[in-house]
Enzyme design. Structure first.
Site, PDB file in Angstrom:
ATOM      1  N   HIS A 174       0.815  -1.218   0.000  1.00  0.00           N
ATOM      2  CA  HIS A 174       0.000   0.000   0.000  1.00  0.00           C
ATOM      3  C   HIS A 174       0.850   1.270   0.000  1.00  0.00           C
ATOM      4  CE1 HIS A 174       0.479   0.061   4.428  1.00  0.00           C
ATOM      5  NE2 HIS A 174       0.143   1.336   4.352  1.00  0.00           N
ATOM      6  N   HIS A 236       7.455  -2.442   2.509  1.00  0.00           N
ATOM      7  CA  HIS A 236       7.366  -0.992   2.338  1.00  0.00           C
ATOM      8  C   HIS A 236       8.733  -0.314   2.233  1.00  0.00           C
ATOM      9  CE1 HIS A 236       3.387  -2.044   3.390  1.00  0.00           C
ATOM     10  NE2 HIS A 236       3.485  -1.942   4.701  1.00  0.00           N
TER      11      HIS A 236
HETATM   12  C1  BG6 Z   1       1.238  -2.273   7.535  1.00  0.00           C
HETATM   13  C2  BG6 Z   1       1.847  -2.948   8.723  1.00  0.00           C
HETATM   14  O1  BG6 Z   1       1.634  -2.923   6.356  1.00  0.00           O
HETATM   15  O2  BG6 Z   1       1.659  -0.917   7.479  1.00  0.00           O
HETATM   16  C3  BG6 Z   1       1.484  -2.207  10.001  1.00  0.00           C
HETATM   17  O3  BG6 Z   1       1.387  -4.291   8.801  1.00  0.00           O
HETATM   18  C4  BG6 Z   1       1.834  -0.760   9.894  1.00  0.00           C
HETATM   19  O4  BG6 Z   1       2.149  -2.796  11.119  1.00  0.00           O
HETATM   20  C5  BG6 Z   1       1.262  -0.152   8.610  1.00  0.00           C
HETATM   21  O5  BG6 Z   1       1.301  -0.092  11.019  1.00  0.00           O
HETATM   22  C6  BG6 Z   1       1.764   1.252   8.406  1.00  0.00           C
HETATM   23  O6  BG6 Z   1       1.081   1.826   7.342  1.00  0.00           O
HETATM   24  P1  BG6 Z   1       0.894   3.397   7.260  1.00  0.00           P
HETATM   25  O7  BG6 Z   1       0.217   3.612   5.933  1.00  0.00           O
HETATM   26  O8  BG6 Z   1       0.064   3.809   8.412  1.00  0.00           O
HETATM   27  O9  BG6 Z   1       2.280   3.964   7.308  1.00  0.00           O
END
Ligand code: BG6
Length: 485
Positions: A174, A236
């Site tokens: 994402h 990520h």
């Molecule tokens: C997710 C993780 O993929 O990304 C979570 O599983 C994390 O642990 C989250 O909190 C963070 O996403 P964002 O968009 O809030 O930075």
């Protein structure tokens, strides 16, 4: 050019991700008429809903998670009208037949969004195939976790590949749906300013930080088996690193962009048994205070002893021509002092200071790309402090700021999933992760984890609300580098 799907099938429709992100994203797209006009949405999960009760469930979730100013009764009613619901237990073949009946023909395109427990993965893919829901016109979006190491990731990818060819598989990270992450590409490749310096000759080091204030958030089953390196770095952070470090793709399309990313990922120098101790630090939060409130330690939240890391810091190198000798410091953790995701690029100092001896300390230029919570790009530059300077010119580091919400005040900030769901429905793979990328990511991560095991490395406790164990500070200080907080 692929045609947009006319149907969407949403697995895990009653889950947390669906309530917070997927349903609000789809509602947002529908309200702006960005979805194909007749797009039917079939939702599924194990819970025993029917169309009416699921619509009531979705109505509640939307009222809770969509900001009030964007919710109109008319748009809501029209969106809910698109929803159907079929309960599916993945271990039950006949449930898929019932699902296929409601979905109907897939000839004009079906997009599937699949987020499911790893244990149900193969059964779900088989169920879809047997029910005729995997034919030519069907694309599948896959949400993590897609395995917990290279071997399990291969198993999952093989199971999917038996049914779907790669060009119909959309692996979701994402972070790639975030506006600021895409802006990295614009910054690098739509400006001539940075590219000549964007290499070992011009850059001293890079830091990538993704810090969170939240703790376990009730994800007991999932998180303890993953830890920070698999939850955040494998996906990520390595995607961010690939976007920062990749060569210019010949064009902005799914093949060219992903070809360049995978080259970077494969150039990561292994961190393994020989150097895990000197190139990585792991931590686990103990009790402390975050945002002024006392919070328990990880083990207390979990309710049992655990060696899972909630913090990791790494010193990485990319072994290619462009990045020879440039360290990439990565750091992520839960229960840190602030929620802050950023890419920090420190350029080399000027080769010679003409101001020496007059009390002016020159700082190297820095580029800070802030992804969240606020989105901005800042270039720190040396500037003259106004004055007569009779004792020598005084200099100060000043920011050149582009604050995205201000510059684009009239555009709505979108949820990353809006972009990704739309791309899935429209069949654009550019912002999805290809199998070879995932495997290059796992190869590097497995090596690190093996290094931890071989060296019996255990997470060091850090107080919740601090920047991780002190060893993380030492990791960069040894190189004369300070983390940018
Ligand atoms: C997710 C993780 O993929 O990304 C979570 O599983 C994390 O642990 C989250 O909190 C963070 O996403 P964002 O968009 O809030 O930075």
């Amino acid at each position: 050019m692929t045609a947009p799907s006319e149907k969407l099938l949403l697995f895990g429709a009653t889950g947390d991700l669906s309530q917070r992100m997927l349903l609000p994203s789809l509602y947002g797209l529908a309200a702006e008429e960005l979805l194909p006009a007749g797009l039917a949405i079939v939702a599924t999960a194990r819970s025993a809903h029917d169309d009416t009760s699921f619509r009531a469930f979705a109505d509640q979730a939307l009222r809770r998670f969509v900001p009030g100013e964007r919710l109109t009764e008319e748009a809501l009613a029209s969106f809910l009208g698109r929803l159907r619901y079929v309960p599916v237990d993945a271990s039950n073949e006949s449930d898929f037949a019932a699902l296929a009946e409601v979905v109907g023909s897939t000839e004009k395109g079906l997009s599937i969004f699949l987020s499911t427990a790893p244990s149900l993965f193969s059964a779900t893919i088989d169920g879809l195939a047997k029910a005729g829901l995997a034919g030519e016109g069907v694309r599948i979006g896959l949400e993590k976790p897609l395995g917990y190491d290279m071997a399990s990731s291969r198993q999952i990818n093989d199971a999917v590949a038996r049914v779907f060819p790669e060009h119909r598989i959309f692996r979701i990270d994402h972070y790639l749906g975030k506006e600021t992450v895409q802006n990295l590409l614009a910054l690098r490749f739509a400006n001539s300013l940075f590219e000549p310096l964007w290499r070992a000759g011009g850059i001293d080091h890079v830091q990538i930080t993704v810090s969170e204030t939240v703790g376990l958030e009730g994800r007991v089953g999932f998180y303890d088996g993953a830890g920070a390196i698999r939850d955040m770095v494998q996906n990520h952070m390595l995607q961010l690193l690939a976007l920062v470090a990749m060569e210019p793709p010949s064009r902005y399309d799914s093949t060219a962009v992903r070809d360049e990313k995978v080259k970077v990922l494969r150039s990561l120098r292994p961190i393994d048994r020989t150097n895990a101790n000197s190139h990585s630090v792991i931590g686990q939060y103990g009790a402390g205070a975050v945002a002024g409130g006392a919070v328990p330690g990880y083990i207390d939240e979990l309710g049992k002893p655990s060696d899972t890391e909630t913090f990791v810091a790494l010193k990485a190198h990319i072994d290619n021509w462009r990045w020879r000798g440039v360290p990439f410091y990565l750091r992520t953790g839960k229960r840190l002092p602030s929620r802050q995701s950023e890419i920090f690029i420190q350029f080399k100092s000027v080769p010679h200071s003409i101001f020496d001896g007059r009390g002016a300390v020159l700082q190297p230029n820095k580029l800070i790309i802030r992804l969240q919570p606020d989105e901005n790009v800042r270039l720190l530059m040396m500037s003259k402090v106004p004055g007569l300077d009779r004792e020598g010119m005084r200099l100060r580091e000043m920011p050149l700021d582009i604050s995205l919400p201000n510059a684009f005040a009239d555009t709505r900030r979108r949820i990353a999933y809006e972009r990704l769901l739309l791309d899935l429905i429209e069949g654009d793979q550019t912002l999805f992760v290809r199998r070879d990328e995932v495997e290059a990511q796992w190869e590097w991560i497995d090596g690190i984890r093996d290094g931890w095991a071989a060296n019996a490395m255990k997470p060091k406790t850090y107080t919740a609300g601090t920047w991780g164990p002190s060893a993380a500070i030492a990791l960069t200080e040894r190189d004369g580098v300070t983390w940018h907080d």
